[in-house]
Design a protein around this motif. Structure first.
Motif, PDB file in Angstrom:
ATOM      1  N   ASP A 181      12.667   2.501  -3.285  1.00 20.87           N
ATOM      2  CA  ASP A 181      12.679   1.045  -3.362  1.00 20.87           C
ATOM      3  C   ASP A 181      11.756   0.660  -4.512  1.00 20.87           C
ATOM      4  O   ASP A 181      10.541   0.848  -4.456  1.00 20.87           O
ATOM      5  N   ARG A 200       8.451  -1.481  -4.117  1.00 21.20           N
ATOM      6  CA  ARG A 200       7.294  -0.978  -3.376  1.00 21.20           C
ATOM      7  C   ARG A 200       6.856   0.361  -3.948  1.00 21.20           C
ATOM      8  O   ARG A 200       7.657   1.062  -4.551  1.00 21.20           O
ATOM      9  N   VAL A 247       6.858   6.686  -1.706  1.00 20.80           N
ATOM     10  CA  VAL A 247       6.208   7.377  -0.594  1.00 20.80           C
ATOM     11  C   VAL A 247       6.830   8.758  -0.423  1.00 20.80           C
ATOM     12  O   VAL A 247       8.046   8.892  -0.307  1.00 20.80           O
ATOM     13  N   PRO A 287      12.245   7.494   7.169  1.00 21.76           N
ATOM     14  CA  PRO A 287      12.642   6.131   6.794  1.00 21.76           C
ATOM     15  C   PRO A 287      13.338   6.099   5.436  1.00 21.76           C
ATOM     16  O   PRO A 287      13.073   6.944   4.573  1.00 21.76           O
ATOM     17  N   TYR A 344      11.722   7.154   1.882  1.00 24.19           N
ATOM     18  CA  TYR A 344      10.637   8.112   2.078  1.00 24.19           C
ATOM     19  C   TYR A 344      11.196   9.509   1.828  1.00 24.19           C
ATOM     20  O   TYR A 344      12.166   9.922   2.467  1.00 24.19           O
ATOM     21  N   CYS A 347       2.223  10.435   2.875  1.00 26.83           N
ATOM     22  CA  CYS A 347       2.004  10.545   4.312  1.00 26.83           C
ATOM     23  C   CYS A 347       2.023  12.024   4.678  1.00 26.83           C
ATOM     24  O   CYS A 347       2.629  12.840   3.985  1.00 26.83           O
ATOM     25  N   PRO A 353       6.188   3.786   8.373  1.00 25.19           N
ATOM     26  CA  PRO A 353       5.974   2.520   7.660  1.00 25.19           C
ATOM     27  C   PRO A 353       4.858   1.662   8.249  1.00 25.19           C
ATOM     28  O   PRO A 353       4.240   0.874   7.522  1.00 25.19           O
ATOM     29  N   HIS A 354       4.573   1.789   9.545  1.00 26.78           N
ATOM     30  CA  HIS A 354       3.461   1.029  10.117  1.00 26.78           C
ATOM     31  C   HIS A 354       2.143   1.447   9.472  1.00 26.78           C
ATOM     32  O   HIS A 354       1.273   0.609   9.192  1.00 26.78           O
ATOM     33  N   VAL A 410       1.871   2.966   6.439  1.00 23.19           N
ATOM     34  CA  VAL A 410       1.917   2.621   5.018  1.00 23.19           C
ATOM     35  C   VAL A 410       1.675   1.129   4.815  1.00 23.19           C
ATOM     36  O   VAL A 410       0.977   0.724   3.877  1.00 23.19           O
ATOM     37  N   ASP A 411       2.223   0.302   5.695  1.00 24.43           N
ATOM     38  CA  ASP A 411       1.994  -1.145   5.568  1.00 24.43           C
ATOM     39  C   ASP A 411       0.509  -1.476   5.676  1.00 24.43           C
ATOM     40  O   ASP A 411       0.000  -2.337   4.957  1.00 24.43           O
TER      41      ASP A 411
END
Length: 226
Positions: free
Chosen positions: A6, A9, A12, A33, A36, A85, A99-100, A102-103
């Protein structure tokens, strides 16, 4: 498995230390995800894990030096994303929850975001393993590291991780990583993640005796680190 980036952003990569995880890898890679990219750091598997990972679109790096820390370190060098990650490859943790973490990192809440394990069943995290984790985490807190779990799911910026002077290449890697991050002044936060019963037996804490040995050795390692 989707690996397209993406462009709006930071990229990852997800490092998956792997030793004979053919029974779990398909589920783990399917849960990655969108955007990723999986980087499987294979630490000597003889069950076909590397080929299985390649067939499913993962980058695979062969790590001759045995040890969890060696696999993670090699995976970091093989990655090229801004954010990295780390997640176990045994299906105990769900990559869909990454993503939780990473956010939280991208929002500027911390330099290191950890997944604090919340077991989904009694058998997911045996009492002896939970006790061992609590003992070592408590000793880390005494050293100024604000954690309740040495969980294997985490997110940070790749260049930041590579600058930390983490020398351990075996099972003490997560402990030294947390200590070095705290010494460097990093903000460390924990986010709850589901913890499932792993596929196969733990290579470190699969029995009460194994847990006792791990606690002993990690406590000695912590005492030696300055």
């Amino acid at each position: 498995m989707l690996t397209q980036r993406d462009k709006t952003r930071p990229s990852v990569d997800v490092v998956l230390p792997c030793l004979n995880e053919a029974g779990a890898l398909p589920w783990v890679l399917e849960r990655m995800p969108p955007g990723y990219r999986a980087v499987v750091a294979d630490n000597g598997s003889h069950d076909g894990s590397p080929n299985l990972a390649r067939e499913r679109g993962a980058v695979v790096v062969t790590v001759p030096e045995r040890g969890y820390g060696a696999a993670v370190h090699a995976g970091l060098h093989a990655a090229d994303a801004e954010v990295v990650c780390v997640c176990d490859a045994d299906a105990s943790l769900d990559p869909a929850q990454l993503p939780h973490l990473v956010d939280g990192l991208l929002a500027g809440r911390a330099e290191l975001v950890l997944g604090r394990r919340r077991p989904t069943s009694v058998r997911a995290w045996p009492p002896h393993a939970r006790l061992g984790n609590a003992i070592v985490a408590g000793r880390l807190r005494q050293r100024g590291v604000p954690v309740r779990d040495l969980g294997p799911m985490r997110a940070a910026r790749r260049e930041d991780l590579l600058r930390l002077p983490v020398a351990d290449r075996r099972f003490g890697y997560p402990l030294e990583l947390l200590l070095r991050a705290a010494q460097a002044g990093w903000r460390i936060v924990e986010i709850d993640v589901d913890y499932h019963r792993r596929v196969g037996r733990s290579k470190v804490t699969g029995s009460p005796l194994g847990t006792a040995r791990a606690v002993r050795d990690m406590s000695a390692l912590l005492a030696s680190l300055r």
